[in-house]
Design a protein around this motif. Structure first.
Motif, PDB file in Angstrom:
ATOM      1  N   ALA A 105      -1.038   2.403  30.132  1.00 51.96           N
ATOM      2  CA  ALA A 105      -0.326   2.389  28.855  1.00 51.96           C
ATOM      3  C   ALA A 105      -0.725   1.132  28.094  1.00 51.96           C
ATOM      4  N   ALA A 106      -0.424   1.132  26.822  1.00 51.58           N
ATOM      5  CA  ALA A 106      -0.737  -0.033  26.007  1.00 51.58           C
ATOM      6  C   ALA A 106       0.193  -0.065  24.809  1.00 51.58           C
ATOM      7  N   LEU A 107       0.448  -1.259  24.333  1.00 53.40           N
ATOM      8  CA  LEU A 107       1.154  -1.395  23.073  1.00 53.40           C
ATOM      9  C   LEU A 107       0.139  -1.138  21.976  1.00 53.40           C
ATOM     10  N   ARG A 108       0.482  -0.273  21.030  1.00 48.38           N
ATOM     11  CA  ARG A 108      -0.479   0.089  19.993  1.00 48.38           C
ATOM     12  C   ARG A 108       0.095  -0.185  18.617  1.00 48.38           C
ATOM     13  N   ALA A 109      -0.766  -0.671  17.738  1.00 50.83           N
ATOM     14  CA  ALA A 109      -0.408  -0.843  16.335  1.00 50.83           C
ATOM     15  C   ALA A 109      -0.732   0.461  15.608  1.00 50.83           C
ATOM     16  N   GLU A 110      -0.296   0.564  14.366  1.00 49.86           N
ATOM     17  CA  GLU A 110      -0.533   1.775  13.589  1.00 49.86           C
ATOM     18  C   GLU A 110      -2.028   2.106  13.512  1.00 49.86           C
ATOM     19  N   ALA A 111      -2.859   1.096  13.316  1.00 49.29           N
ATOM     20  CA  ALA A 111      -4.308   1.325  13.240  1.00 49.29           C
ATOM     21  C   ALA A 111      -4.849   1.864  14.565  1.00 49.29           C
ATOM     22  N   ASP A 112      -4.284   1.407  15.684  1.00 50.27           N
ATOM     23  CA  ASP A 112      -4.713   1.900  16.993  1.00 50.27           C
ATOM     24  C   ASP A 112      -4.380   3.385  17.143  1.00 50.27           C
ATOM     25  N   PHE A 113      -3.178   3.769  16.705  1.00 51.92           N
ATOM     26  CA  PHE A 113      -2.800   5.182  16.769  1.00 51.92           C
ATOM     27  C   PHE A 113      -3.692   6.020  15.873  1.00 51.92           C
ATOM     28  N   LEU A 136      -7.023  14.657  15.015  1.00 53.08           N
ATOM     29  CA  LEU A 136      -5.762  14.620  14.273  1.00 53.08           C
ATOM     30  C   LEU A 136      -5.800  13.481  13.261  1.00 53.08           C
ATOM     31  N   ARG A 137      -4.843  13.504  12.351  1.00 59.02           N
ATOM     32  CA  ARG A 137      -4.726  12.442  11.351  1.00 59.02           C
ATOM     33  C   ARG A 137      -3.311  11.892  11.397  1.00 59.02           C
ATOM     34  N   LEU A 138      -3.207  10.588  11.397  1.00 57.03           N
ATOM     35  CA  LEU A 138      -1.899   9.937  11.377  1.00 57.03           C
ATOM     36  C   LEU A 138      -1.229  10.237  10.046  1.00 57.03           C
ATOM     37  N   SER A 139      -0.059  10.843  10.110  1.00 60.05           N
ATOM     38  CA  SER A 139       0.674  11.187   8.898  1.00 60.05           C
ATOM     39  C   SER A 139       1.619  10.055   8.499  1.00 60.05           C
ATOM     40  N   ARG A 140       2.413   9.611   9.456  1.00 59.01           N
ATOM     41  CA  ARG A 140       3.331   8.502   9.182  1.00 59.01           C
ATOM     42  C   ARG A 140       3.899   7.971  10.489  1.00 59.01           C
ATOM     43  N   VAL A 141       4.436   6.770  10.404  1.00 55.04           N
ATOM     44  CA  VAL A 141       5.115   6.130  11.527  1.00 55.04           C
ATOM     45  C   VAL A 141       6.545   5.858  11.074  1.00 55.04           C
ATOM     46  N   GLU A 171       3.913  10.438  13.732  1.00 55.34           N
ATOM     47  CA  GLU A 171       3.716  11.816  13.291  1.00 55.34           C
ATOM     48  C   GLU A 171       2.237  12.033  12.967  1.00 55.34           C
ATOM     49  N   ALA A 172       1.669  13.098  13.526  1.00 57.95           N
ATOM     50  CA  ALA A 172       0.259  13.410  13.295  1.00 57.95           C
ATOM     51  C   ALA A 172       0.137  14.856  12.832  1.00 57.95           C
TER      52      ALA A 172
END
Length: 74
Positions: A36-44, A53-58, A69-70
């Motif tokens: 596991a890892a801590l992820r920032a929005e850019a990492d997701f 997939l595309r990141l829709s929102r956090v 949300e993807a």
């Protein structure tokens, strides 16, 4: 990982405190058992992109967790 609590003699923890302690231990055990890892929005965004997939929102939850949300990539 040793887990010790320092309580005064005769102290009985509340049910809520026991639940929180148990949840912490489960989180720790899962962290050791699975990568596991801590992820920032850019990492997701990068991870989701590699999955098509595309990141829709956090969405913040008011806790240390967020809902990611993807959607299908165009």
């Amino acid at each position: 990982m040793p887990h010790d609590e320092n309580r005064p003699a005769g102290h009985q923890p509340t049910e809520e405190a026991l639940r929180r302690s148990s949840a912490f231990l489960v989180d720790e055990a899962l962290g050791f058992a699975f990568p596991a890892a801590l992820r920032a929005e850019a990492d997701f965004a990068e991870l989701l992109d590699r999955a098509g997939l595309r990141l829709s929102r956090v969405l913040p939850t008011g806790t240390v967790l967020s809902v990611v949300e993807a959607v299908a990539a165009d």
